[in-house]
Scaffold this motif. Sequence first.
Motif, PDB file in Angstrom:
ATOM      1  N   ARG A   1      -7.747   0.933   5.558  1.00  0.00           N
ATOM      2  CA  ARG A   1      -7.753   2.340   5.999  1.00  0.00           C
ATOM      3  C   ARG A   1      -6.374   2.976   5.894  1.00  0.00           C
ATOM      4  N   GLY A   2      -5.320   2.201   6.144  1.00  0.00           N
ATOM      5  CA  GLY A   2      -3.963   2.732   6.075  1.00  0.00           C
ATOM      6  C   GLY A   2      -3.276   2.537   4.736  1.00  0.00           C
ATOM      7  N   PHE A   3      -3.979   1.968   3.766  1.00  0.00           N
ATOM      8  CA  PHE A   3      -3.369   1.607   2.486  1.00  0.00           C
ATOM      9  C   PHE A   3      -2.895   2.829   1.711  1.00  0.00           C
ATOM     10  N   LYS A   4      -3.654   3.898   1.732  1.00  0.00           N
ATOM     11  CA  LYS A   4      -3.305   5.098   0.969  1.00  0.00           C
ATOM     12  C   LYS A   4      -2.014   5.739   1.484  1.00  0.00           C
ATOM     13  N   ALA A   5      -1.769   5.620   2.775  1.00  0.00           N
ATOM     14  CA  ALA A   5      -0.588   6.240   3.373  1.00  0.00           C
ATOM     15  C   ALA A   5       0.708   5.461   3.090  1.00  0.00           C
TER      16      ALA A   5
ATOM     17  N   ALA B   1      -0.935   3.828 -12.463  1.00  0.00           N
ATOM     18  CA  ALA B   1      -0.436   3.398 -11.154  1.00  0.00           C
ATOM     19  C   ALA B   1      -1.192   2.182 -10.635  1.00  0.00           C
ATOM     20  N   ALA B   2      -2.417   2.001 -11.086  1.00  0.00           N
ATOM     21  CA  ALA B   2      -3.215   0.874 -10.606  1.00  0.00           C
ATOM     22  C   ALA B   2      -2.855  -0.432 -11.305  1.00  0.00           C
ATOM     23  N   ASP B   3      -2.192  -0.361 -12.459  1.00  0.00           N
ATOM     24  CA  ASP B   3      -1.864  -1.585 -13.190  1.00  0.00           C
ATOM     25  C   ASP B   3      -0.973  -2.533 -12.390  1.00  0.00           C
ATOM     26  N   PRO B   4       0.124  -2.054 -11.746  1.00  0.00           N
ATOM     27  CA  PRO B   4       0.915  -2.980 -10.926  1.00  0.00           C
ATOM     28  C   PRO B   4       0.119  -3.528  -9.747  1.00  0.00           C
ATOM     29  N   LEU B   5      -0.774  -2.699  -9.196  1.00  0.00           N
ATOM     30  CA  LEU B   5      -1.598  -3.170  -8.086  1.00  0.00           C
ATOM     31  C   LEU B   5      -2.604  -4.222  -8.556  1.00  0.00           C
ATOM     32  N   ARG B   6      -3.174  -4.008  -9.719  1.00  0.00           N
ATOM     33  CA  ARG B   6      -4.117  -4.993 -10.263  1.00  0.00           C
ATOM     34  C   ARG B   6      -3.393  -6.320 -10.495  1.00  0.00           C
ATOM     35  N   SER B   7      -2.189  -6.247 -11.033  1.00  0.00           N
ATOM     36  CA  SER B   7      -1.407  -7.456 -11.273  1.00  0.00           C
ATOM     37  C   SER B   7      -1.057  -8.144  -9.956  1.00  0.00           C
TER      38      SER B   7
ATOM     39  N   PRO C   1       3.847   3.885   1.078  1.00  0.00           N
ATOM     40  CA  PRO C   1       4.583   4.237  -0.137  1.00  0.00           C
ATOM     41  C   PRO C   1       4.160   3.318  -1.284  1.00  0.00           C
ATOM     42  N   GLY C   2       4.165   3.853  -2.481  1.00  0.00           N
ATOM     43  CA  GLY C   2       3.727   3.098  -3.651  1.00  0.00           C
ATOM     44  C   GLY C   2       4.471   1.795  -3.856  1.00  0.00           C
ATOM     45  N   THR C   3       5.734   1.763  -3.453  1.00  0.00           N
ATOM     46  CA  THR C   3       6.526   0.554  -3.653  1.00  0.00           C
ATOM     47  C   THR C   3       6.121  -0.572  -2.708  1.00  0.00           C
ATOM     48  N   ARG C   4       5.458  -0.259  -1.590  1.00  0.00           N
ATOM     49  CA  ARG C   4       5.056  -1.262  -0.597  1.00  0.00           C
ATOM     50  C   ARG C   4       3.655  -1.815  -0.841  1.00  0.00           C
ATOM     51  N   ARG C   5       2.865  -1.130  -1.630  1.00  0.00           N
ATOM     52  CA  ARG C   5       1.454  -1.502  -1.767  1.00  0.00           C
ATOM     53  C   ARG C   5       1.264  -2.883  -2.367  1.00  0.00           C
ATOM     54  N   SER C   6       2.007  -3.211  -3.383  1.00  0.00           N
ATOM     55  CA  SER C   6       1.876  -4.536  -3.998  1.00  0.00           C
ATOM     56  C   SER C   6       2.229  -5.634  -3.003  1.00  0.00           C
ATOM     57  N   PHE C   7       3.279  -5.404  -2.223  1.00  0.00           N
ATOM     58  CA  PHE C   7       3.684  -6.370  -1.213  1.00  0.00           C
ATOM     59  C   PHE C   7       2.598  -6.544  -0.154  1.00  0.00           C
ATOM     60  N   VAL C   8       1.979  -5.451   0.258  1.00  0.00           N
ATOM     61  CA  VAL C   8       0.931  -5.517   1.283  1.00  0.00           C
ATOM     62  C   VAL C   8      -0.267  -6.313   0.768  1.00  0.00           C
ATOM     63  N   ILE C   9      -0.644  -6.098  -0.479  1.00  0.00           N
ATOM     64  CA  ILE C   9      -1.758  -6.863  -1.056  1.00  0.00           C
ATOM     65  C   ILE C   9      -1.427  -8.357  -1.050  1.00  0.00           C
ATOM     66  N   LEU C  10      -0.234  -8.704  -1.456  1.00  0.00           N
ATOM     67  CA  LEU C  10       0.180 -10.108  -1.480  1.00  0.00           C
ATOM     68  C   LEU C  10       0.224 -10.682  -0.069  1.00  0.00           C
ATOM     69  N   ARG C  11       0.869  -9.979   0.835  1.00  0.00           N
ATOM     70  CA  ARG C  11       1.002 -10.461   2.216  1.00  0.00           C
ATOM     71  C   ARG C  11      -0.361 -10.672   2.863  1.00  0.00           C
ATOM     72  N   GLU C  12      -1.224  -9.687   2.742  1.00  0.00           N
ATOM     73  CA  GLU C  12      -2.518  -9.777   3.408  1.00  0.00           C
ATOM     74  C   GLU C  12      -3.385 -10.888   2.816  1.00  0.00           C
ATOM     75  N   SER C  13      -3.416 -11.004   1.516  1.00  0.00           N
ATOM     76  CA  SER C  13      -4.240 -12.047   0.889  1.00  0.00           C
ATOM     77  C   SER C  13      -3.781 -13.436   1.303  1.00  0.00           C
ATOM     78  N   LEU C  14      -2.478 -13.649   1.329  1.00  0.00           N
ATOM     79  CA  LEU C  14      -1.961 -14.961   1.720  1.00  0.00           C
ATOM     80  C   LEU C  14      -2.106 -15.210   3.222  1.00  0.00           C
ATOM     81  N   LEU C  15      -1.997 -14.169   4.018  1.00  0.00           N
ATOM     82  CA  LEU C  15      -2.204 -14.299   5.457  1.00  0.00           C
ATOM     83  C   LEU C  15      -3.651 -14.681   5.753  1.00  0.00           C
ATOM     84  N   TYR C  16      -4.584 -14.055   5.066  1.00  0.00           N
ATOM     85  CA  TYR C  16      -5.997 -14.379   5.265  1.00  0.00           C
ATOM     86  C   TYR C  16      -6.280 -15.808   4.811  1.00  0.00           C
ATOM     87  N   ALA C  17      -5.707 -16.209   3.699  1.00  0.00           N
ATOM     88  CA  ALA C  17      -5.906 -17.578   3.213  1.00  0.00           C
ATOM     89  C   ALA C  17      -5.364 -18.582   4.235  1.00  0.00           C
TER      90      ALA C  17
END
Length: 151
Positions: free
Chosen positions: A77-81, A4-10, A83-99
Amino acid sequence: MNGAADPLRSAHRTAYGLGLALCLGTPGGIAVLLLMGVVPPGTQAPEGVHQQLGYLFTGLVFLSAAWVWGRSGRVLRGFKALPGTRRSFVILRESLLYAAAFEFSSLFGLVYWSLVGGHAARHAWGFILMTPLLFATLVPRFGRWAKALEG
């Protein structure tokens, strides 16, 4: 790591790479413009209004860093809650928002250079160099995202 972590790592690798490219590319492009003389250094003295503008820029850079720090903590803190399908999007959104938030530092440096660069070049360069430093320091690495999933 489990499967499950492989798509998140990517997703993290892509997001972090894009954010890092943005936070290195913009200051790099600005540096080229300044060093080639395309944007000449300003001749104003760094006092009065120009000094106050420098203080304002400094405050805004630190405010953006504090905002990213606080927001990333809440998101992690809210990442675990999520859905698995949203996690990759959240990582992308947050990283680009911070940049994007950190990009303002480079732009402040360019403006400050064009105003007082002849007298306060180190301050203008400081704003420009803060962009990649803030990104490397405050944007969560994959280990923090993975740890957020564990608990």
